[in-house]
Design a protein around this motif. Structure first.
Motif, PDB file in Angstrom:
ATOM      1  N   UNK A 151      10.389  27.634 -40.399  1.00  0.00           N
ATOM      2  CA  UNK A 151      11.503  28.144 -40.466  1.00  0.00           C
ATOM      3  C   UNK A 151      11.459  29.451 -39.558  1.00  0.00           C
ATOM      4  N   UNK A 152      10.202  29.866 -39.334  1.00  0.00           N
ATOM      5  CA  UNK A 152       9.873  31.212 -38.385  1.00  0.00           C
ATOM      6  C   UNK A 152      10.321  30.757 -37.162  1.00  0.00           C
ATOM      7  N   UNK A 153      10.274  29.403 -36.798  1.00  0.00           N
ATOM      8  CA  UNK A 153      10.463  29.321 -35.242  1.00  0.00           C
ATOM      9  C   UNK A 153      12.015  29.407 -35.142  1.00  0.00           C
ATOM     10  N   UNK A 154      12.909  29.247 -36.046  1.00  0.00           N
ATOM     11  CA  UNK A 154      14.520  29.456 -36.043  1.00  0.00           C
ATOM     12  C   UNK A 154      14.554  30.739 -35.910  1.00  0.00           C
ATOM     13  N   UNK A 155      13.993  31.393 -36.770  1.00  0.00           N
ATOM     14  CA  UNK A 155      14.274  33.183 -36.889  1.00  0.00           C
ATOM     15  C   UNK A 155      13.650  33.954 -35.930  1.00  0.00           C
ATOM     16  N   UNK A 156      13.055  33.227 -35.147  1.00  0.00           N
ATOM     17  CA  UNK A 156      12.137  34.010 -34.136  1.00  0.00           C
ATOM     18  C   UNK A 156      10.993  34.901 -34.744  1.00  0.00           C
ATOM     19  N   UNK A 157      10.476  34.810 -35.714  1.00  0.00           N
ATOM     20  CA  UNK A 157       9.552  35.415 -36.461  1.00  0.00           C
ATOM     21  C   UNK A 157       8.342  35.109 -36.095  1.00  0.00           C
ATOM     22  N   UNK A 158       7.564  36.097 -35.789  1.00  0.00           N
ATOM     23  CA  UNK A 158       6.104  35.864 -35.576  1.00  0.00           C
ATOM     24  C   UNK A 158       5.265  36.867 -36.322  1.00  0.00           C
ATOM     25  N   UNK A 159       5.156  36.809 -37.485  1.00  0.00           N
ATOM     26  CA  UNK A 159       4.734  37.989 -38.302  1.00  0.00           C
ATOM     27  C   UNK A 159       3.144  38.241 -38.318  1.00  0.00           C
ATOM     28  N   UNK A 160       2.404  37.369 -37.752  1.00  0.00           N
ATOM     29  CA  UNK A 160       1.103  37.424 -37.555  1.00  0.00           C
ATOM     30  C   UNK A 160       0.543  37.887 -36.184  1.00  0.00           C
ATOM     31  N   UNK A 161      -0.084  39.137 -36.084  1.00  0.00           N
ATOM     32  CA  UNK A 161      -0.214  39.790 -34.808  1.00  0.00           C
ATOM     33  C   UNK A 161      -1.574  39.943 -34.636  1.00  0.00           C
ATOM     34  N   UNK A 162      -1.950  39.836 -32.911  1.00  0.00           N
ATOM     35  CA  UNK A 162      -3.276  39.837 -32.718  1.00  0.00           C
ATOM     36  C   UNK A 162      -3.671  41.485 -32.625  1.00  0.00           C
ATOM     37  N   UNK A 191      -2.158  42.254 -29.048  1.00  0.00           N
ATOM     38  CA  UNK A 191      -0.831  42.565 -29.590  1.00  0.00           C
ATOM     39  C   UNK A 191       0.198  41.189 -29.534  1.00  0.00           C
ATOM     40  N   UNK A 192      -0.573  39.823 -29.173  1.00  0.00           N
ATOM     41  CA  UNK A 192       0.181  38.739 -29.234  1.00  0.00           C
ATOM     42  C   UNK A 192       0.470  38.353 -30.655  1.00  0.00           C
ATOM     43  N   UNK A 193       1.693  37.828 -30.853  1.00  0.00           N
ATOM     44  CA  UNK A 193       2.100  37.317 -32.077  1.00  0.00           C
ATOM     45  C   UNK A 193       2.329  35.958 -32.491  1.00  0.00           C
ATOM     46  N   UNK A 194       2.152  35.438 -33.595  1.00  0.00           N
ATOM     47  CA  UNK A 194       2.009  33.962 -34.123  1.00  0.00           C
ATOM     48  C   UNK A 194       3.016  33.850 -35.599  1.00  0.00           C
ATOM     49  N   UNK A 195       3.351  32.536 -35.615  1.00  0.00           N
ATOM     50  CA  UNK A 195       4.165  32.238 -36.828  1.00  0.00           C
ATOM     51  C   UNK A 195       3.319  31.800 -37.720  1.00  0.00           C
ATOM     52  N   UNK A 196       2.031  31.545 -37.515  1.00  0.00           N
ATOM     53  CA  UNK A 196       1.191  30.922 -38.467  1.00  0.00           C
ATOM     54  C   UNK A 196      -0.039  31.860 -38.445  1.00  0.00           C
ATOM     55  N   UNK A 197      -0.563  32.166 -39.859  1.00  0.00           N
ATOM     56  CA  UNK A 197      -1.890  32.982 -39.872  1.00  0.00           C
ATOM     57  C   UNK A 197      -3.158  31.939 -39.373  1.00  0.00           C
TER      58      UNK A 197
END
Length: 417
Positions: free
Chosen positions: A101-112, A116-122
């Motif tokens: 669902x993060x891919x539809x919302x554009x959410x990438x809550x896990x950040x390096x 600073x690159x962000x991801x939708x999965x830990x």
């Protein structure tokens, strides 16, 4: 709490100790049985839990809840009971659905914390961190190439074995990974389940959507260490770096010309084999690139989707619009090093330089005259062929050159030169 439940609780404590201690010997208080691995102890404890836990009919594993057993059974039945409300994709685990669902919302809550690159999965973030510390977890015994993920390692092994497991039922193309086949099938079905909330444009993969969103946000997280230019995606940066290193790893076996990209080499090969797989349904003209066909079709439909905001003139190609805008801005970025004259287009500069070098690469096969532009040669050839492509609509008289037709038209309207 019963004795069995107490034993299970002790097992959870031992699991915790396993993760935080170098000690690898664990003892069950039920039978004082010793195991070298934590998972062996877990399996042993399950033999004491049969009175109150739930066994799998197929493999006899024991689960402490009906939900855990249900998810386990899905592995046998291929059942995916959790469905995405947006694109109807199904999942075996609720956690996988939530991550999707993060891919539809554009959410990438896990950040390096490094780049600073962000991801939708830990898990993806954890794998990404290996790119900073240089750790490569999986090494090929044959060629010694190393990989961060087991999936990439397994795919690499296919290059040695030649194994291609997944086949498209439509075009019989082979793929080494089921995910690649699933993406490919969307080229046949036209399915584009990932939609941009800003412009409503849709995409076949979530990765393409995420890259597209950066065109709206202006985010360009991948920066060149040499010239500080930044890019939307890592693959573009990788290609850009080759402009600094001069690397062109893809070589044509026929003419030995080299290219930065494999896709460019594939297009180039069509020059040699004459392949033009994209055909216009209207005039049957064929092209070696789908993008060229798309632009060509606009000559039939009259579509000009790229409009100038200043004068409202519209164009078939975005490149034509960019060149047009230089008329308004006065930008002439291509400068002659000899006479300092500047030009809007690189091709105009290239032709101009022939004035200084004396180069005249276009030669007439009939009279051996040579010219510095192909268009000039084309006009010259009319002196030999008697071709007269410019026709008067009034008297049907034809001419070799456009300026001759313009002069002739003045005879009909009575205009003096």
């Amino acid at each position: 709490m019963s004795e069995l439940q107490n034993n299970y609780a002790q097992h959870q404590v031992y699991k915790h100790l396993c993760a935080n201690s170098e000690e690898h010997m664990f003892t069950s208080e039920v039978h004082k049985k010793t195991s070298m691995q934590c998972y062996v102890l877990k399996n042993h404890l399950q033999t004491h839990l049969e009175e109150w836990a739930l066994p799998c009919d197929k493999c006899k594993n024991i689960f402490k809840s009906a939900n855990a057993l249900k998810l386990h059974v899905c592995g046998y039945t291929r059942e995916k009971p959790f469905t995405c409300d947006v694109c109807n994709k199904t999942f075996k685990m609720p956690g996988n659905l939530n991550a999707h669902l993060h891919t539809h919302a554009g959410q990438q809550p896990f950040s390096c914390g490094v780049c600073k690159k962000s991801f939708n999965l830990s898990g993806n973030l954890k794998l990404h961190l290996h790119t900073h510390n240089g750790e490569q977890l999986f090494t090929c015994d044959i060629c010694k190439v190393s990989f961060i993920t087991s999936d990439n390692f397994k795919l690499h092994l296919h290059t040695h074995t030649g194994q291609q497991q997944y086949t498209c039922d439509v075009c019989n193309k082979f793929f080494r990974h089921s995910r690649a086949l699933n993406y490919h099938l969307r080229t046949h079905t036209g399915e584009r389940p990932f939609k941009c909330d800003v412009c409503q444009r849709s995409f076949r993969t979530s990765g393409n959507l995420n890259r597209h969103i950066r065109t709206h946000t202006g985010e360009r997280p991948f920066k060149c260490d040499v010239c500080k230019k930044s890019f939307i995606c890592s693959s573009t940066l990788k290609l850009h770096l080759r402009t600094h290193t001069g690397e062109q790893p893809f070589t044509c076996d026929i003419c030995k010309k080299s290219f930065c990209q494999l896709s460019t080499l594939k297009l180039h090969l069509r020059i040699h084999n004459g392949e033009r797989p994209f055909t216009c349904d209207i005039c049957k003209k064929s092209f070696n690139k789908s993008s060229t066909l798309k632009v060509h079709v606009r000559t039939h439909t009259g579509e000009k989707p790229f409009a100038c905001d200043l004068c409202k003139k519209s164009f078939i190609r975005p490149s034509n619009l960019r060149l047009h805008l230089r008329i308004h801005t006065g930008e002439r970025p291509y400068k002659c090093d000899v006479c300092k004259k500047s030009f809007r287009q690189s091709c105009a500069l290239k032709v101009h330089l022939r004035i200084h070098t004396g180069e005249r690469p276009y030669k007439c096969d009939v009279c051996k005259n040579s010219f510095n532009q192909s268009s000039t040669l084309k006009v010259h050839l009319r002196t030999h062929t008697e071709e007269r492509p410019f026709k008067c609509d009034v008297c049907k008289m034809s001419f070799k050159w456009s300026y001759s037709l313009k002069l002739h038209l003045r005879n009909h309207i009575g205009e003096q030169p």
